[in-house]
Design a protein around this motif. Sequence first.
Motif, PDB file in Angstrom:
ATOM      1  N   TYR A   1       0.831  -1.213   0.000  1.00 34.65           N
ATOM      2  CA  TYR A   1       0.000   0.000   0.000  1.00 34.65           C
ATOM      3  C   TYR A   1       0.861   1.257   0.000  1.00 34.65           C
ATOM      4  O   TYR A   1       0.582   2.209  -0.748  1.00 34.65           O
ATOM      5  CB  TYR A   1      -0.914  -0.026   1.228  1.00 34.65           C
ATOM      6  N   ARG A   2       1.924   1.275   0.821  1.00 38.41           N
ATOM      7  CA  ARG A   2       2.779   2.461   0.897  1.00 38.41           C
ATOM      8  C   ARG A   2       3.481   2.722  -0.429  1.00 38.41           C
ATOM      9  O   ARG A   2       3.600   3.874  -0.870  1.00 38.41           O
ATOM     10  CB  ARG A   2       3.803   2.301   2.022  1.00 38.41           C
ATOM     11  N   ASP A   3       3.926   1.654  -1.083  1.00 35.61           N
ATOM     12  CA  ASP A   3       4.598   1.819  -2.379  1.00 35.61           C
ATOM     13  C   ASP A   3       3.635   2.339  -3.450  1.00 35.61           C
ATOM     14  O   ASP A   3       3.978   3.233  -4.234  1.00 35.61           O
ATOM     15  CB  ASP A   3       5.203   0.486  -2.834  1.00 35.61           C
ATOM     16  N   LEU A   4       2.426   1.768  -3.483  1.00 30.54           N
ATOM     17  CA  LEU A   4       1.433   2.215  -4.460  1.00 30.54           C
ATOM     18  C   LEU A   4       1.002   3.663  -4.205  1.00 30.54           C
ATOM     19  O   LEU A   4       0.814   4.441  -5.151  1.00 30.54           O
ATOM     20  CB  LEU A   4       0.206   1.294  -4.413  1.00 30.54           C
ATOM     21  N   LEU A   5       0.867   4.041  -2.923  1.00 32.30           N
ATOM     22  CA  LEU A   5       0.474   5.408  -2.586  1.00 32.30           C
ATOM     23  C   LEU A   5       1.546   6.409  -3.009  1.00 32.30           C
ATOM     24  O   LEU A   5       1.224   7.474  -3.571  1.00 32.30           O
ATOM     25  CB  LEU A   5       0.216   5.510  -1.082  1.00 32.30           C
ATOM     26  N   ALA A   6       2.825   6.087  -2.761  1.00 30.64           N
ATOM     27  CA  ALA A   6       3.921   6.968  -3.176  1.00 30.64           C
ATOM     28  C   ALA A   6       3.959   7.098  -4.693  1.00 30.64           C
ATOM     29  O   ALA A   6       4.180   8.190  -5.235  1.00 30.64           O
ATOM     30  CB  ALA A   6       5.248   6.423  -2.644  1.00 30.64           C
ATOM     31  N   GLN A   7       3.710   5.974  -5.385  1.00 33.49           N
ATOM     32  CA  GLN A   7       3.688   5.996  -6.848  1.00 33.49           C
ATOM     33  C   GLN A   7       2.517   6.828  -7.363  1.00 33.49           C
ATOM     34  O   GLN A   7       2.650   7.583  -8.335  1.00 33.49           O
ATOM     35  CB  GLN A   7       3.589   4.547  -7.363  1.00 33.49           C
ATOM     36  N   TYR A   8       1.376   6.716  -6.696  1.00 38.92           N
ATOM     37  CA  TYR A   8       0.177   7.469  -7.108  1.00 38.92           C
ATOM     38  C   TYR A   8       0.396   8.977  -6.938  1.00 38.92           C
ATOM     39  O   TYR A   8       0.043   9.774  -7.814  1.00 38.92           O
ATOM     40  CB  TYR A   8      -1.011   7.011  -6.258  1.00 38.92           C
ATOM     41  N   ILE A   9       0.986   9.378  -5.820  1.00 37.95           N
ATOM     42  CA  ILE A   9       1.269  10.800  -5.571  1.00 37.95           C
ATOM     43  C   ILE A   9       2.260  11.336  -6.598  1.00 37.95           C
ATOM     44  O   ILE A   9       2.131  12.468  -7.079  1.00 37.95           O
ATOM     45  CB  ILE A   9       1.801  10.991  -4.134  1.00 37.95           C
ATOM     46  N   LYS A  10       3.238  10.523  -6.947  1.00 38.85           N
ATOM     47  CA  LYS A  10       4.230  10.936  -7.943  1.00 38.85           C
ATOM     48  C   LYS A  10       3.586  11.145  -9.314  1.00 38.85           C
ATOM     49  O   LYS A  10       3.906  12.096 -10.040  1.00 38.85           O
ATOM     50  CB  LYS A  10       5.326   9.867  -8.025  1.00 38.85           C
ATOM     51  N   LEU A  11       2.649  10.255  -9.678  1.00 40.14           N
ATOM     52  CA  LEU A  11       1.969  10.387 -10.969  1.00 40.14           C
ATOM     53  C   LEU A  11       1.053  11.610 -11.011  1.00 40.14           C
ATOM     54  O   LEU A  11       0.869  12.216 -12.069  1.00 40.14           O
ATOM     55  CB  LEU A  11       1.152   9.116 -11.247  1.00 40.14           C
ATOM     56  N   ILE A  12       0.492  11.980  -9.854  1.00 43.22           N
ATOM     57  CA  ILE A  12      -0.327  13.196  -9.804  1.00 43.22           C
ATOM     58  C   ILE A  12       0.517  14.423 -10.107  1.00 43.22           C
ATOM     59  O   ILE A  12       0.116  15.311 -10.863  1.00 43.22           O
ATOM     60  CB  ILE A  12      -0.990  13.330  -8.410  1.00 43.22           C
ATOM     61  N   LYS A  13       1.718  14.460  -9.539  1.00 43.58           N
ATOM     62  CA  LYS A  13       2.620  15.598  -9.783  1.00 43.58           C
ATOM     63  C   LYS A  13       3.084  15.636 -11.234  1.00 43.58           C
ATOM     64  O   LYS A  13       3.264  16.708 -11.811  1.00 43.58           O
ATOM     65  CB  LYS A  13       3.830  15.511  -8.849  1.00 43.58           C
ATOM     66  N   GLN A  14       3.270  14.457 -11.832  1.00 47.01           N
ATOM     67  CA  GLN A  14       3.699  14.387 -13.238  1.00 47.01           C
ATOM     68  C   GLN A  14       2.542  14.538 -14.216  1.00 47.01           C
ATOM     69  O   GLN A  14       2.773  14.646 -15.425  1.00 47.01           O
ATOM     70  CB  GLN A  14       4.411  13.057 -13.484  1.00 47.01           C
ATOM     71  N   ASP A  15       1.299  14.546 -13.691  1.00 47.34           N
ATOM     72  CA  ASP A  15       0.088  14.729 -14.502  1.00 47.34           C
ATOM     73  C   ASP A  15      -0.057  13.642 -15.573  1.00 47.34           C
ATOM     74  O   ASP A  15      -0.328  13.918 -16.748  1.00 47.34           O
ATOM     75  CB  ASP A  15       0.097  16.126 -15.147  1.00 47.34           C
ATOM     76  N   LYS A  16       0.106  12.387 -15.172  1.00 48.94           N
ATOM     77  CA  LYS A  16      -0.060  11.240 -16.068  1.00 48.94           C
ATOM     78  C   LYS A  16      -1.380  10.550 -15.722  1.00 48.94           C
ATOM     79  O   LYS A  16      -1.452   9.747 -14.790  1.00 48.94           O
ATOM     80  CB  LYS A  16       1.116  10.272 -15.936  1.00 48.94           C
ATOM     81  N   GLU A  17      -2.422  10.863 -16.485  1.00 46.52           N
ATOM     82  CA  GLU A  17      -3.778  10.428 -16.149  1.00 46.52           C
ATOM     83  C   GLU A  17      -3.979   8.919 -16.287  1.00 46.52           C
ATOM     84  O   GLU A  17      -4.539   8.275 -15.405  1.00 46.52           O
ATOM     85  CB  GLU A  17      -4.796  11.171 -17.028  1.00 46.52           C
ATOM     86  N   LYS A  18      -3.549   8.329 -17.415  1.00 49.51           N
ATOM     87  CA  LYS A  18      -3.796   6.896 -17.657  1.00 49.51           C
ATOM     88  C   LYS A  18      -3.094   6.022 -16.637  1.00 49.51           C
ATOM     89  O   LYS A  18      -3.690   5.074 -16.095  1.00 49.51           O
ATOM     90  CB  LYS A  18      -3.338   6.534 -19.075  1.00 49.51           C
ATOM     91  N   GLU A  19      -1.823   6.312 -16.377  1.00 53.21           N
ATOM     92  CA  GLU A  19      -1.072   5.516 -15.397  1.00 53.21           C
ATOM     93  C   GLU A  19      -1.647   5.730 -13.982  1.00 53.21           C
ATOM     94  O   GLU A  19      -1.661   4.809 -13.163  1.00 53.21           O
ATOM     95  CB  GLU A  19       0.411   5.904 -15.431  1.00 53.21           C
ATOM     96  N   LYS A  20      -2.114   6.949 -13.723  1.00 56.81           N
ATOM     97  CA  LYS A  20      -2.688   7.245 -12.414  1.00 56.81           C
ATOM     98  C   LYS A  20      -3.958   6.424 -12.181  1.00 56.81           C
ATOM     99  O   LYS A  20      -4.192   5.923 -11.067  1.00 56.81           O
ATOM    100  CB  LYS A  20      -2.988   8.739 -12.330  1.00 56.81           C
ATOM    101  N   GLU A  21      -4.786   6.254 -13.199  1.00 53.72           N
ATOM    102  CA  GLU A  21      -6.012   5.462 -13.069  1.00 53.72           C
ATOM    103  C   GLU A  21      -5.697   4.003 -12.764  1.00 53.72           C
ATOM    104  O   GLU A  21      -6.361   3.362 -11.945  1.00 53.72           O
ATOM    105  CB  GLU A  21      -6.829   5.568 -14.361  1.00 53.72           C
ATOM    106  N   THR A  22      -4.672   3.467 -13.425  1.00 54.94           N
ATOM    107  CA  THR A  22      -4.291   2.069 -13.202  1.00 54.94           C
ATOM    108  C   THR A  22      -3.817   1.851 -11.768  1.00 54.94           C
ATOM    109  O   THR A  22      -4.232   0.895 -11.100  1.00 54.94           O
ATOM    110  CB  THR A  22      -3.171   1.678 -14.188  1.00 54.94           C
TER     111      THR A  22
END
Length: 498
Positions: A52-73
């Motif tokens: 969960y911690r790894d996925l959450l850190a990855q999700y926050i990083k994708l929000i900053k990079q503005d990558k919508e498709k990867e963020k949804e996955t």
Amino acid sequence: MATYSLELKLNTKKASDCWYLENYFREVAKISNTVRRFAMRRIERLKRDKNYRDLLAQYIKLIKQDKEKEKETVGKELSVVVWSYGLTKFYLQKSALDLRKNLRYVHSTVYQKICDQVWKGVEKVLYADGKRMHFKKWDDFLSFEGKSNTTGIIYQDGKVYINCTPKRPNGGIILSVKLPNNKNNDHWNYETRCLCDPTKYCRIVRKKFSSGWCYYVQLIQEGIPPQKHVRGTGRIGIDIGTSTVATVSETACHLDVLGDSMETKEKEIRRLQRKMDRSRRATNPQNYKEDGRVKKEKKRWAYSHHYQKMRDQLKTMRRKRTASLKQWQEIYANRLLEEGDEVYVEDMSFKALKKRKKKTEKKENGRYKSKKRFGKSIGNHAPAQFLTIVKQKLDQTGGKYHEVNTRKFKASQYDHVTDTYTRKKLTKRHHWADRDWVQRDLYSAFLLMNSNKSLEHADRDLCLLHYPSFKILHDQCIEEIIASDKHIPASFGFHRAA
């Protein structure tokens, strides 16, 4: 469908009725804290999960990079992990189901509503800015509600049925509501007109008085409430502060302290708090150091009967103060909306303003500067509540509520005469428009009233058109404040002549 609430006092003269409602609230508190305990334990286990911690850190990083498709996955994977720990609305309802079966009073629809309220707290922790969940004391449970007006809590023909129905009146209690005795009274006319609308569901509320608890029913009615005030047309600009409000319309200017009549109540509350502190120190001398500070180790506190009475009195005073402040804001909002139906206000985060400073600074003499900001002022004057009231009244009457972009609009820096921006210190409480002295808050409200369509800048043509009439209204407002007996805060930027 639009809704509104109508609060009516319940007739609870019988001791058995008060006893029944008190036990109902105790069971509500017990169920609520049981469901909270279940949710808190699951959240703690979830936060220890490395996946969960790894996925959450990855999700926050994708929000900053503005990558919508990867963020949804990644978001879907996060949801699966959260669901695996039973953090869903359904599992929360299931967590205390066995407990509810052994209780006598709480209806199934009320139980579902309790779980829904706890779920909102879980969502804040998981998906918003909530840090952690907390248990609630029994005294902090002030209401419970059903989901419809057909079961659980029913209102019909001036009576409230709890755990029973009009056709089957046994098994629960039946309470009558109190209406004003004078049928020529405006309150009686308003309440009877409200009761003509269909009721969606009911909410039982209790309020602390010095004599004990008093109980009310809030009927959630469908439709638009009867209008007691004439609504105006035109634009209104509102410059809201932590304790003051400045408004400008085409017909009037107002500059007021939010709830200016609350100062005497605040003094009474502080006086009672000092009295309680002396009583607590007298009965618990072992918990204080020689210099008067509280010891840090684990302590047991003893409270005298006199202290407990004062504590109930303090709750009553705070409740009265809150009710008086809201009533003042309701009256002020009604007066304001008689001047217009299109409001322009800055988008402000009062939650951020009441937080302490993070940066540690020192004064010239070497002492540390206070990190306090506007928390006390916001708590005493409730500016966000005032804006909520204005927005609600506009929604009910078909008006418009606009929030301008604070960072781009810069109402406190713009000068419509020169069409330039000049940054001012917070201590400077006036503005020079060419050779005219103008109060800073009123001028900001004037610029907000003349906002352009994008809500990012003041429309200079509108400002030039409306400025002469605004200046006349502005001077009248200042003169009325000086001529009145009201206290003039330093933040207004002017004072009475000695």
